[in-house]
Design an enzyme around this catalytic site. Sequence first.
Site, PDB file in Angstrom:
ATOM      1  N   SER A 108     -21.561  28.557  46.060  1.00  0.00           N
ATOM      2  CA  SER A 108     -21.785  29.217  44.765  1.00  0.00           C
ATOM      3  C   SER A 108     -20.992  30.509  44.595  1.00  0.00           C
ATOM      4  O   SER A 108     -21.455  31.442  43.921  1.00  0.00           O
ATOM      5  CB  SER A 108     -23.282  29.449  44.524  1.00  0.00           C
ATOM      6  OG  SER A 108     -23.956  28.213  44.448  1.00  0.00           O
ATOM      7  N   GLY A 158     -23.368  24.454  45.397  1.00  0.00           N
ATOM      8  CA  GLY A 158     -23.582  23.788  44.117  1.00  0.00           C
ATOM      9  C   GLY A 158     -24.931  24.117  43.493  1.00  0.00           C
ATOM     10  O   GLY A 158     -25.348  23.481  42.523  1.00  0.00           O
ATOM     11  N   LYS A 195     -13.659  18.488  44.958  1.00  0.00           N
ATOM     12  CA  LYS A 195     -14.642  17.410  45.187  1.00  0.00           C
ATOM     13  C   LYS A 195     -14.254  16.162  44.375  1.00  0.00           C
ATOM     14  O   LYS A 195     -13.075  15.902  44.187  1.00  0.00           O
ATOM     15  CB  LYS A 195     -16.059  17.907  44.891  1.00  0.00           C
ATOM     16  CG  LYS A 195     -16.383  19.196  45.666  1.00  0.00           C
ATOM     17  CD  LYS A 195     -17.825  19.566  45.670  1.00  0.00           C
ATOM     18  CE  LYS A 195     -18.015  20.869  46.429  1.00  0.00           C
ATOM     19  NZ  LYS A 195     -19.409  21.261  46.592  1.00  0.00           N
ATOM     20  N   ASN A 202     -12.129  23.548  46.435  1.00  0.00           N
ATOM     21  CA  ASN A 202     -12.534  22.181  46.764  1.00  0.00           C
ATOM     22  C   ASN A 202     -12.958  21.497  45.463  1.00  0.00           C
ATOM     23  O   ASN A 202     -14.041  21.758  44.946  1.00  0.00           O
ATOM     24  CB  ASN A 202     -13.697  22.251  47.768  1.00  0.00           C
ATOM     25  CG  ASN A 202     -14.231  20.875  48.115  1.00  0.00           C
ATOM     26  OD1 ASN A 202     -13.659  19.853  47.716  1.00  0.00           O
ATOM     27  ND2 ASN A 202     -15.320  20.849  48.865  1.00  0.00           N
ATOM     28  N   GLU A 220     -20.716  27.584  55.206  1.00  0.00           N
ATOM     29  CA  GLU A 220     -21.260  27.196  53.909  1.00  0.00           C
ATOM     30  C   GLU A 220     -22.723  26.806  54.074  1.00  0.00           C
ATOM     31  O   GLU A 220     -23.028  25.663  54.443  1.00  0.00           O
ATOM     32  CB  GLU A 220     -20.486  26.004  53.348  1.00  0.00           C
ATOM     33  CG  GLU A 220     -19.015  26.272  53.151  1.00  0.00           C
ATOM     34  CD  GLU A 220     -18.421  25.323  52.121  1.00  0.00           C
ATOM     35  OE1 GLU A 220     -17.962  25.811  51.090  1.00  0.00           O
ATOM     36  OE2 GLU A 220     -18.442  24.097  52.334  1.00  0.00           O
ATOM     37  N   GLU A 255     -21.481  17.907  52.369  1.00  0.00           N
ATOM     38  CA  GLU A 255     -21.711  16.677  51.598  1.00  0.00           C
ATOM     39  C   GLU A 255     -21.341  15.455  52.426  1.00  0.00           C
ATOM     40  O   GLU A 255     -21.940  14.389  52.296  1.00  0.00           O
ATOM     41  CB  GLU A 255     -20.939  16.740  50.271  1.00  0.00           C
ATOM     42  CG  GLU A 255     -21.646  17.659  49.286  1.00  0.00           C
ATOM     43  CD  GLU A 255     -20.742  18.451  48.363  1.00  0.00           C
ATOM     44  OE1 GLU A 255     -19.568  18.088  48.195  1.00  0.00           O
ATOM     45  OE2 GLU A 255     -21.232  19.465  47.816  1.00  0.00           O
ATOM     46  N   HIS A 288     -17.560  19.046  55.895  1.00  0.00           N
ATOM     47  CA  HIS A 288     -18.247  19.552  54.695  1.00  0.00           C
ATOM     48  C   HIS A 288     -19.675  19.001  54.663  1.00  0.00           C
ATOM     49  O   HIS A 288     -19.915  17.854  55.038  1.00  0.00           O
ATOM     50  CB  HIS A 288     -17.486  19.147  53.432  1.00  0.00           C
ATOM     51  CG  HIS A 288     -18.009  19.857  52.223  1.00  0.00           C
ATOM     52  ND1 HIS A 288     -19.144  19.443  51.562  1.00  0.00           N
ATOM     53  CD2 HIS A 288     -17.595  20.983  51.604  1.00  0.00           C
ATOM     54  CE1 HIS A 288     -19.387  20.290  50.567  1.00  0.00           C
ATOM     55  NE2 HIS A 288     -18.465  21.232  50.573  1.00  0.00           N
TER      56      HIS A 288
HETATM   57  P1  PGA Z   1     -19.787  25.443  45.283  1.00  0.00           P
HETATM   58  O1  PGA Z   1     -19.231  24.487  46.455  1.00  0.00           O
HETATM   59  O2  PGA Z   1     -18.835  26.585  45.172  1.00  0.00           O
HETATM   60  O3  PGA Z   1     -19.798  24.559  44.052  1.00  0.00           O
HETATM   61  O4  PGA Z   1     -21.150  25.865  45.697  1.00  0.00           O
HETATM   62  C1  PGA Z   1     -18.678  25.043  47.616  1.00  0.00           C
HETATM   63  C2  PGA Z   1     -18.238  23.950  48.543  1.00  0.00           C
HETATM   64  O5  PGA Z   1     -18.897  22.912  48.606  1.00  0.00           O
HETATM   65  O6  PGA Z   1     -17.210  24.097  49.228  1.00  0.00           O
END
Ligand code: PGA
Length: 317
Positions: A273, A233, A75, A73, A227, A159, A157
């Site tokens: 992460s 993140g 982003k 992803n 997640e 976010e 997601h």
């Molecule tokens: P990250 O993000 O690996 O940077 O923690 C994972 C995600 O949001 O799918």
Amino acid sequence: MAATSSSLASHLSIALRRPSPKLDSLSSQFSLFPTHSSFDNLHSNLRLSLTASKPSRSVVAMAGTGKFFVGGNWKCNGTKDSISKLVSDLNSAKLEADVDVVVAPPFVYIDQVKNSITDRIEISAQNSWVGKGGAFTGEISVEQLKDHGVKWVILGHSERRHIIGEKDEFIGKKAGYALSEGLGVIACIGELLEEREAGKTFDVCFQQLKAFADAVPSWDNIVIAYEPVWAIGTGKVATPQQAQEVHVAVRGWLKNNVSAEVASKIRIIYGGSVNGGNCAELAKQEDIDGFLVGGASLKGPEFATIVNSATEKKVAA
Ligand code: PGA
């Protein structure tokens, strides 16, 4: 496909590869969510008994029956130049054959990526509109994504849930529409830190799952991404045991509320992460069927390492 409604506590059962009256009667003894340690003990006992009766095969320790699945992803990151370099790194990386690999570039770079990336890697969008396109300023429709050769879309997601404010029902509808048009859906669920600390992890995940279940025509083309929001993140990855525990519970919920077949077949991937250093230990967990990767997917060689952690599933049968 609507989920039957009953108390969340009664939804908990142990993930099953195949129906087992013995396991059903054990799981029904839990009228409340078990403590972590009782859950772990019960779960490892069950896994032992399942392993003992498993026929030999080259890939074991994978609960979902599909291929290992790894999504990147990207982003809201990248420029034409950095994406060109990332694609070239991915094109030259050695990727295990037995893995579904998907990347999700920002919308404006989908065409560039689709035209330059190896066919070995499929393209996902990071979002899609809830219905047919039209007067919806700033949105991108499923039909437009398909027009560009996109095969998947990430929906739900965290976010988008927690920064943009998308609600369960809206996300469910988006998933229903995307699936009805033939896109695969990477359906994300996960709890906030305060929800985990309040002991609500399963409740939150099950509620988010139910919103998908209420809206989707079938689970055939869905990959679930667990997640935990506190791990995204942040560099704070869930332990393999924490992830495994929720994946088992998700599979149990699907068994009780959708079908044993869907529960057994579906791929449940972990995100939060994941990196080149921690992917192997996570991949060893039986119910972790792959990963959704953010930050580490922006580095081609590291993403390849994560894809290739699928080999952790291959142990002598
Ligand atoms: P990250 O993000 O690996 O940077 O923690 C994972 C995600 O949001 O799918």
